[in-house]
Design a protein around this motif. Sequence first.
Motif, PDB file in Angstrom:
ATOM      1  N   GLY A 224      -3.412   3.126  -3.801  1.00 33.52           N
ATOM      2  CA  GLY A 224      -2.009   2.971  -3.418  1.00 33.52           C
ATOM      3  C   GLY A 224      -1.599   3.902  -2.292  1.00 33.52           C
ATOM      4  N   ARG A 225      -0.711   3.427  -1.450  1.00 28.24           N
ATOM      5  CA  ARG A 225      -0.249   4.189  -0.289  1.00 28.24           C
ATOM      6  C   ARG A 225       0.817   5.198  -0.714  1.00 28.24           C
ATOM      7  N   VAL A 226       0.769   6.393  -0.126  1.00 29.44           N
ATOM      8  CA  VAL A 226       1.729   7.456  -0.425  1.00 29.44           C
ATOM      9  C   VAL A 226       2.208   8.061   0.892  1.00 29.44           C
ATOM     10  N   GLU A 227       3.497   8.289   0.992  1.00 31.45           N
ATOM     11  CA  GLU A 227       4.061   8.996   2.142  1.00 31.45           C
ATOM     12  C   GLU A 227       4.638  10.316   1.657  1.00 31.45           C
ATOM     13  N   LEU A 228       4.264  11.392   2.332  1.00 31.98           N
ATOM     14  CA  LEU A 228       4.728  12.722   1.951  1.00 31.98           C
ATOM     15  C   LEU A 228       5.543  13.337   3.065  1.00 31.98           C
TER      16      LEU A 228
ATOM     17  N   ARG B 163       7.070   9.532  -1.306  1.00 28.09           N
ATOM     18  CA  ARG B 163       7.508   8.149  -1.458  1.00 28.09           C
ATOM     19  C   ARG B 163       6.323   7.324  -1.950  1.00 28.09           C
ATOM     20  N   THR B 164       6.441   6.789  -3.134  1.00 29.62           N
ATOM     21  CA  THR B 164       5.390   5.986  -3.740  1.00 29.62           C
ATOM     22  C   THR B 164       6.020   5.081  -4.779  1.00 29.62           C
ATOM     23  N   HIS B 165       5.270   4.073  -5.233  1.00 27.73           N
ATOM     24  CA  HIS B 165       5.834   3.113  -6.185  1.00 27.73           C
ATOM     25  C   HIS B 165       6.011   3.712  -7.566  1.00 27.73           C
ATOM     26  N   ARG B 166       5.139   4.629  -7.947  1.00 26.63           N
ATOM     27  CA  ARG B 166       5.221   5.230  -9.270  1.00 26.63           C
ATOM     28  C   ARG B 166       5.177   6.746  -9.150  1.00 26.63           C
ATOM     29  N   VAL B 167       5.846   7.421 -10.081  1.00 28.65           N
ATOM     30  CA  VAL B 167       5.825   8.882 -10.087  1.00 28.65           C
ATOM     31  C   VAL B 167       4.393   9.355 -10.276  1.00 28.65           C
ATOM     32  N   LEU B 168       3.984  10.297  -9.451  1.00 29.29           N
ATOM     33  CA  LEU B 168       2.621  10.807  -9.530  1.00 29.29           C
ATOM     34  C   LEU B 168       2.489  11.806 -10.668  1.00 29.29           C
ATOM     35  N   LYS B 169       1.405  11.690 -11.396  1.00 25.93           N
ATOM     36  CA  LYS B 169       1.154  12.612 -12.488  1.00 25.93           C
ATOM     37  C   LYS B 169       0.620  13.937 -11.954  1.00 25.93           C
ATOM     38  N   GLU B 170       0.758  14.974 -12.763  1.00 27.95           N
ATOM     39  CA  GLU B 170       0.184  16.269 -12.404  1.00 27.95           C
ATOM     40  C   GLU B 170      -1.323  16.125 -12.235  1.00 27.95           C
ATOM     41  N   ASN B 171      -1.827  16.784 -11.187  1.00 28.27           N
ATOM     42  CA  ASN B 171      -3.243  16.767 -10.802  1.00 28.27           C
ATOM     43  C   ASN B 171      -3.670  15.485 -10.105  1.00 28.27           C
ATOM     44  N   ALA B 172      -2.720  14.613  -9.787  1.00 25.65           N
ATOM     45  CA  ALA B 172      -3.065  13.433  -8.988  1.00 25.65           C
ATOM     46  C   ALA B 172      -3.577  13.879  -7.625  1.00 25.65           C
ATOM     47  N   ARG B 173      -4.657  13.240  -7.168  1.00 25.86           N
ATOM     48  CA  ARG B 173      -5.261  13.596  -5.878  1.00 25.86           C
ATOM     49  C   ARG B 173      -4.827  12.583  -4.826  1.00 25.86           C
ATOM     50  N   LEU B 174      -4.526  13.102  -3.631  1.00 23.09           N
ATOM     51  CA  LEU B 174      -4.054  12.285  -2.522  1.00 23.09           C
ATOM     52  C   LEU B 174      -5.017  12.441  -1.366  1.00 23.09           C
ATOM     53  N   LEU B 175      -5.557  11.335  -0.879  1.00 22.30           N
ATOM     54  CA  LEU B 175      -6.622  11.341   0.115  1.00 22.30           C
ATOM     55  C   LEU B 175      -6.052  11.057   1.496  1.00 22.30           C
ATOM     56  N   LEU B 176      -6.328  11.956   2.430  1.00 26.81           N
ATOM     57  CA  LEU B 176      -5.905  11.766   3.814  1.00 26.81           C
ATOM     58  C   LEU B 176      -7.029  11.110   4.604  1.00 26.81           C
ATOM     59  N   GLY B 177      -6.660  10.492   5.718  1.00 22.52           N
ATOM     60  CA  GLY B 177      -7.621   9.701   6.471  1.00 22.52           C
ATOM     61  C   GLY B 177      -8.796  10.472   7.032  1.00 22.52           C
ATOM     62  N   ASP B 178      -8.613  11.767   7.270  1.00 24.81           N
ATOM     63  CA  ASP B 178      -9.695  12.552   7.885  1.00 24.81           C
ATOM     64  C   ASP B 178     -10.552  13.268   6.839  1.00 24.81           C
ATOM     65  N   GLY B 179     -10.351  12.949   5.573  1.00 25.69           N
ATOM     66  CA  GLY B 179     -11.168  13.546   4.532  1.00 25.69           C
ATOM     67  C   GLY B 179     -10.516  14.682   3.778  1.00 25.69           C
ATOM     68  N   HIS B 180      -9.391  15.206   4.264  1.00 23.95           N
ATOM     69  CA  HIS B 180      -8.701  16.245   3.521  1.00 23.95           C
ATOM     70  C   HIS B 180      -8.069  15.665   2.254  1.00 23.95           C
TER      71      HIS B 180
ATOM     72  N   GLY C 177       2.045  20.201  -9.831  1.00 21.70           N
ATOM     73  CA  GLY C 177       3.134  20.231 -10.800  1.00 21.70           C
ATOM     74  C   GLY C 177       4.426  19.827 -10.127  1.00 21.70           C
ATOM     75  N   TYR C 178       5.533  20.099 -10.787  1.00 22.14           N
ATOM     76  CA  TYR C 178       6.850  19.749 -10.243  1.00 22.14           C
ATOM     77  C   TYR C 178       7.781  20.952 -10.353  1.00 22.14           C
ATOM     78  N   ALA C 179       8.433  21.304  -9.247  1.00 22.79           N
ATOM     79  CA  ALA C 179       9.439  22.359  -9.284  1.00 22.79           C
ATOM     80  C   ALA C 179      10.659  21.885 -10.050  1.00 22.79           C
ATOM     81  N   ARG C 180      10.943  20.608  -9.916  1.00 21.14           N
ATOM     82  CA  ARG C 180      12.010  19.928 -10.649  1.00 21.14           C
ATOM     83  C   ARG C 180      11.753  18.439 -10.464  1.00 21.14           C
ATOM     84  N   PRO C 181      12.420  17.580 -11.198  1.00 20.84           N
ATOM     85  CA  PRO C 181      12.175  16.144 -11.033  1.00 20.84           C
ATOM     86  C   PRO C 181      12.354  15.702  -9.582  1.00 20.84           C
ATOM     87  N   GLY C 182      11.356  14.983  -9.099  1.00 19.90           N
ATOM     88  CA  GLY C 182      11.422  14.487  -7.735  1.00 19.90           C
ATOM     89  C   GLY C 182      10.989  15.467  -6.673  1.00 19.90           C
TER      90      GLY C 182
END
Length: 345
Positions: free
Chosen positions: A76-80, A101-118, A124-129
């Motif tokens: 799934g696509r994610v915009e940060l 910005r994503t369709h579903r709230v991301l869980k703690e420890n969810a990994r997000l892959l960038l196009g260059d391999g990073h 965690g969450y500082a507060r909701p959202g």
Amino acid sequence: MRLSELDYDLPEELIAQEPLARRDEARLLVLDRKSKSIEHSRFYKLVKHLREGDLLVLNDTRVLPARLFAQKESGGRVELLMVRPASPAEGPAGAWLALIRTHRVLKENARLLLGDGHVLRVAGYARPGRPIVVAEGDTSIEQILQLDGTLALPHYIHHIHRTVGPADIDDYQTVYAARPGAIAAPTAGLHFTDDVFKALADAGIRTATVTLHIGPGTFAPVRAIEVESHTMESEWYTIPPATRAAIEHARRIGGRIITVGTSSTRALESWAITGDVEGFTGLFIHQGFRFKLTDAMLTNFHMPRTTVLALAMAFAGRDQLLAAYREAIRHRYRFLSYGDAMLIL
């Protein structure tokens, strides 16, 4: 103050989509609060509306390429939008607070892959959202932004979804930007050029800088029915020693303190209230606020129902400000970030 009092009719065609070819050719509406007079001018004539001994205080924050696109491991696509480094109380070293910005709230420890391999990870969450994001590996988030990030242009600039190029990076940055940390530009400063600064200096008008890293707190819309109930998210600011000395000097010689933009205003007034020359401020300036340092203000024309409009109303008076806005609309001024300017004396 009711939320409806922050409303006015803004014709969509007056929302500037591109800056002028020459920044200082922007129009300048000059509002004199005492005489209630309005004068139409140009920004390159700013010096004619000021006087020797005045001090302009500018926000020297630099806009980060804070927008990242990533994929979840599921595809799934994610915009940060990376907002700012997390404090020690908010997250581990190197962590950042973000908007995602994503369709579903991301869980703690969810990994997000960038196009260059990073790879980024939700720690965690500082507060909701408001997730706390860390980078996996040896590359810091600051470095990743420089490699992969793009500017997050305002949503009302309709070309936001095209690829942001070098022209946008130059256009959406003040010529005096120095300290990286903002996710949006202090747009009142976009009109300045070297020629304007030279004219000011030749006339004995000094300049000084503060830093306030503009974040979501500045542009989040006001939704509370009673405006005073709105809470602003804190943003980091600092008032350098040279600026404090320049303000003291201007006061001694009878010069006016003229803030360039609402962010500079909030930084100075936060210092005046708390005595803190550095720290986080969530100061929300609205009707009834008593300004301690600001004698005049240079600002752009703002969106309805925003904190920046509330601040301008608090300074000019609601009726006077809205009368000036109506005059600007009648004369087809350009509004918002890439639009024209207003000097409130």
